[in-house]
Every structure is written in C-alpha cells, then in structure tokens.
Design a protein around this motif. Sequence first.
Motif, PDB file in Angstrom:
ATOM      1  N   PRO A 121      -9.179 -13.001  -7.040  1.00  0.00           N
ATOM      2  CA  PRO A 121      -9.870 -12.788  -5.764  1.00  0.00           C
ATOM      3  C   PRO A 121      -9.133 -13.340  -4.538  1.00  0.00           C
ATOM      4  O   PRO A 121      -9.064 -12.679  -3.509  1.00  0.00           O
ATOM      5  N   LEU A 122      -8.564 -14.525  -4.639  1.00  0.00           N
ATOM      6  CA  LEU A 122      -7.908 -15.139  -3.480  1.00  0.00           C
ATOM      7  C   LEU A 122      -6.657 -14.365  -3.069  1.00  0.00           C
ATOM      8  O   LEU A 122      -6.491 -14.001  -1.902  1.00  0.00           O
ATOM      9  N   ARG A 123      -5.775 -14.125  -4.010  1.00  0.00           N
ATOM     10  CA  ARG A 123      -4.537 -13.376  -3.693  1.00  0.00           C
ATOM     11  C   ARG A 123      -4.877 -11.961  -3.234  1.00  0.00           C
ATOM     12  O   ARG A 123      -4.255 -11.436  -2.311  1.00  0.00           O
ATOM     13  N   PHE A 124      -5.883 -11.342  -3.857  1.00  0.00           N
ATOM     14  CA  PHE A 124      -6.307 -10.010  -3.429  1.00  0.00           C
ATOM     15  C   PHE A 124      -6.674 -10.035  -1.944  1.00  0.00           C
ATOM     16  O   PHE A 124      -6.221  -9.206  -1.162  1.00  0.00           O
ATOM     17  N   ARG A 125      -7.496 -11.002  -1.542  1.00  0.00           N
ATOM     18  CA  ARG A 125      -7.929 -11.087  -0.137  1.00  0.00           C
ATOM     19  C   ARG A 125      -6.758 -11.376   0.804  1.00  0.00           C
ATOM     20  O   ARG A 125      -6.686 -10.810   1.904  1.00  0.00           O
ATOM     21  N   LEU A 126      -5.851 -12.236   0.379  1.00  0.00           N
ATOM     22  CA  LEU A 126      -4.682 -12.531   1.216  1.00  0.00           C
ATOM     23  C   LEU A 126      -3.821 -11.285   1.422  1.00  0.00           C
ATOM     24  O   LEU A 126      -3.367 -11.007   2.531  1.00  0.00           O
ATOM     25  N   LEU A 127      -3.612 -10.533   0.346  1.00  0.00           N
ATOM     26  CA  LEU A 127      -2.835  -9.302   0.469  1.00  0.00           C
ATOM     27  C   LEU A 127      -3.586  -8.253   1.285  1.00  0.00           C
ATOM     28  O   LEU A 127      -3.007  -7.582   2.136  1.00  0.00           O
ATOM     29  N   ALA A 128      -4.869  -8.102   1.021  1.00  0.00           N
ATOM     30  CA  ALA A 128      -5.666  -7.085   1.712  1.00  0.00           C
ATOM     31  C   ALA A 128      -5.651  -7.281   3.224  1.00  0.00           C
ATOM     32  O   ALA A 128      -5.698  -6.307   3.982  1.00  0.00           O
ATOM     33  N   ARG A 129      -5.569  -8.522   3.668  1.00  0.00           N
ATOM     34  CA  ARG A 129      -5.513  -8.800   5.116  1.00  0.00           C
ATOM     35  C   ARG A 129      -4.255  -8.230   5.761  1.00  0.00           C
ATOM     36  O   ARG A 129      -4.215  -8.033   6.966  1.00  0.00           O
ATOM     37  N   GLN A 130      -3.225  -8.002   4.947  1.00  0.00           N
ATOM     38  CA  GLN A 130      -1.953  -7.480   5.459  1.00  0.00           C
ATOM     39  C   GLN A 130      -1.940  -5.953   5.544  1.00  0.00           C
ATOM     40  O   GLN A 130      -0.988  -5.374   6.064  1.00  0.00           O
ATOM     41  N   ALA A 131      -2.965  -5.299   5.047  1.00  0.00           N
ATOM     42  CA  ALA A 131      -2.988  -3.837   4.998  1.00  0.00           C
ATOM     43  C   ALA A 131      -3.216  -3.231   6.366  1.00  0.00           C
ATOM     44  O   ALA A 131      -3.948  -3.775   7.193  1.00  0.00           O
ATOM     45  N   ALA A 132      -2.607  -2.087   6.584  1.00  0.00           N
ATOM     46  CA  ALA A 132      -2.768  -1.353   7.838  1.00  0.00           C
ATOM     47  C   ALA A 132      -3.911  -0.344   7.756  1.00  0.00           C
ATOM     48  O   ALA A 132      -4.154   0.382   8.706  1.00  0.00           O
ATOM     49  N   CYS A 133      -4.588  -0.311   6.623  1.00  0.00           N
ATOM     50  CA  CYS A 133      -5.681   0.636   6.410  1.00  0.00           C
ATOM     51  C   CYS A 133      -6.724  -0.020   5.504  1.00  0.00           C
ATOM     52  O   CYS A 133      -6.483  -1.099   4.968  1.00  0.00           O
ATOM     53  N   PRO A 134      -7.879   0.612   5.302  1.00  0.00           N
ATOM     54  CA  PRO A 134      -8.885   0.034   4.409  1.00  0.00           C
ATOM     55  C   PRO A 134      -8.347  -0.156   2.985  1.00  0.00           C
ATOM     56  O   PRO A 134      -7.533   0.641   2.512  1.00  0.00           O
ATOM     57  N   VAL A 135      -8.814  -1.207   2.319  1.00  0.00           N
ATOM     58  CA  VAL A 135      -8.382  -1.532   0.955  1.00  0.00           C
ATOM     59  C   VAL A 135      -9.548  -1.343  -0.006  1.00  0.00           C
ATOM     60  O   VAL A 135     -10.669  -1.777   0.262  1.00  0.00           O
ATOM     61  N   ILE A 136      -9.240  -0.689  -1.124  1.00  0.00           N
ATOM     62  CA  ILE A 136     -10.202  -0.467  -2.204  1.00  0.00           C
ATOM     63  C   ILE A 136      -9.747  -1.331  -3.376  1.00  0.00           C
ATOM     64  O   ILE A 136      -8.609  -1.222  -3.830  1.00  0.00           O
ATOM     65  N   ALA A 137     -10.618  -2.215  -3.853  1.00  0.00           N
ATOM     66  CA  ALA A 137     -10.286  -3.106  -4.970  1.00  0.00           C
ATOM     67  C   ALA A 137     -10.310  -2.326  -6.279  1.00  0.00           C
ATOM     68  O   ALA A 137     -11.248  -1.575  -6.549  1.00  0.00           O
ATOM     69  N   LEU A 138      -9.290  -2.512  -7.104  1.00  0.00           N
ATOM     70  CA  LEU A 138      -9.184  -1.845  -8.405  1.00  0.00           C
ATOM     71  C   LEU A 138      -8.647  -2.837  -9.424  1.00  0.00           C
ATOM     72  O   LEU A 138      -7.868  -3.713  -9.092  1.00  0.00           O
ATOM     73  N   GLY A 139      -9.059  -2.658 -10.655  1.00  0.00           N
ATOM     74  CA  GLY A 139      -8.557  -3.492 -11.740  1.00  0.00           C
ATOM     75  C   GLY A 139      -9.610  -4.466 -12.212  1.00  0.00           C
ATOM     76  O   GLY A 139      -9.899  -5.439 -11.529  1.00  0.00           O
TER      77      GLY A 139
END
Length: 176
Positions: free
Chosen positions: A135-153
Amino acid sequence: MPQCHPLPTVWLLTDARNDTALEDILRRLPRGSGLVFRHYHLPPTERHARFAALARLARARDHRVVLSGSPAEARRWGADGAYGAPGALARGPATLRLATAHSLHELRAARRADAVLLSPVFPTRSHPGGKVLGPLRFRLLARQAACPVIALGGMNPATAKRLNWPRWAAIDGLLR
C-alpha cells in the motif's frame, strides 16, 4: 476521455482463470463498471467471438468495454478503448487508453494514457511469491502519475477497502 463517460471505479480483467464465471461477474458488478478483455489464450477467431458476447452483456449493464490490443484494433472490434503497454497506446485513433505499469519508469511512460493500472499492489495468485508494491509504495508511485491510477494485483472487495483507493481492478478477486 469524454465527460459523458466517467472512468469506472471497479474493473474486471479477463483471462482463462475467470472465463467460466465472467457472465455472472458482469451481472454482479455495479452498473457502470469496466471490463478489460484480455483472453490471450484463445485463437483470434474465438477471441473475437468471446469478446463480442461479453461486450453485449457488459453494455447491457452500462459497463465500459476495453480490449487488450492496439487502439486501432479496439476501434475495429467496437471497444470503448484499448489496454496495453504505454508505448503501444500512443499510436492509433483516439480512444480510451488504459496503460499498464509496474514501476516508476513505466508509470512515467504512461503519461499519454487516460488511466494506468499500477500493479501488483498485494500478493497475487498469478505470480505467487512475486514482489509486490504494498500500500505505501503503491501510493507513493501513484502520486507520480500524470493520469488516474487503477490499483491491480491481489485486489478484491476486502483489499480494495483496506487500500482505500478510488479505483481498483481484479482478475480473480471478483470470483465467488
């Protein structure tokens, strides 16, 4: 992406593991969810026929239908969009583009996508023992996205609640 078609919050990704349950899952998904049709295991003619059957059912429930393939192929098949690696989605006719990402590098490459599926958030049955973001790394990476992020896995209703993220997708996490 047109304003009249908001990005769904729940997505179902297809493959051989969930094929026999897809009709049931599509009926149970909240109206306006999304379907990403992959079915790489089928020969082309069978794959197209399976897509057509599932697309009819999905559209009856107001689900968005996305094809794993090029934007041009998605248009030919009558899909609402295309799903794949960021580089493959940069070309072709305008359509909803969902990119895949597993790292910061891939996430940045997805800047032209309408949304990106970032994975794997949690352990998966697809890759037992594989490295996960958590969850933590996912959120840190998602903040860097230029578009909406969909969680998978490893996503299912319980892990989606635990992650508390607005959009998520599952392959077998929606099986009963």
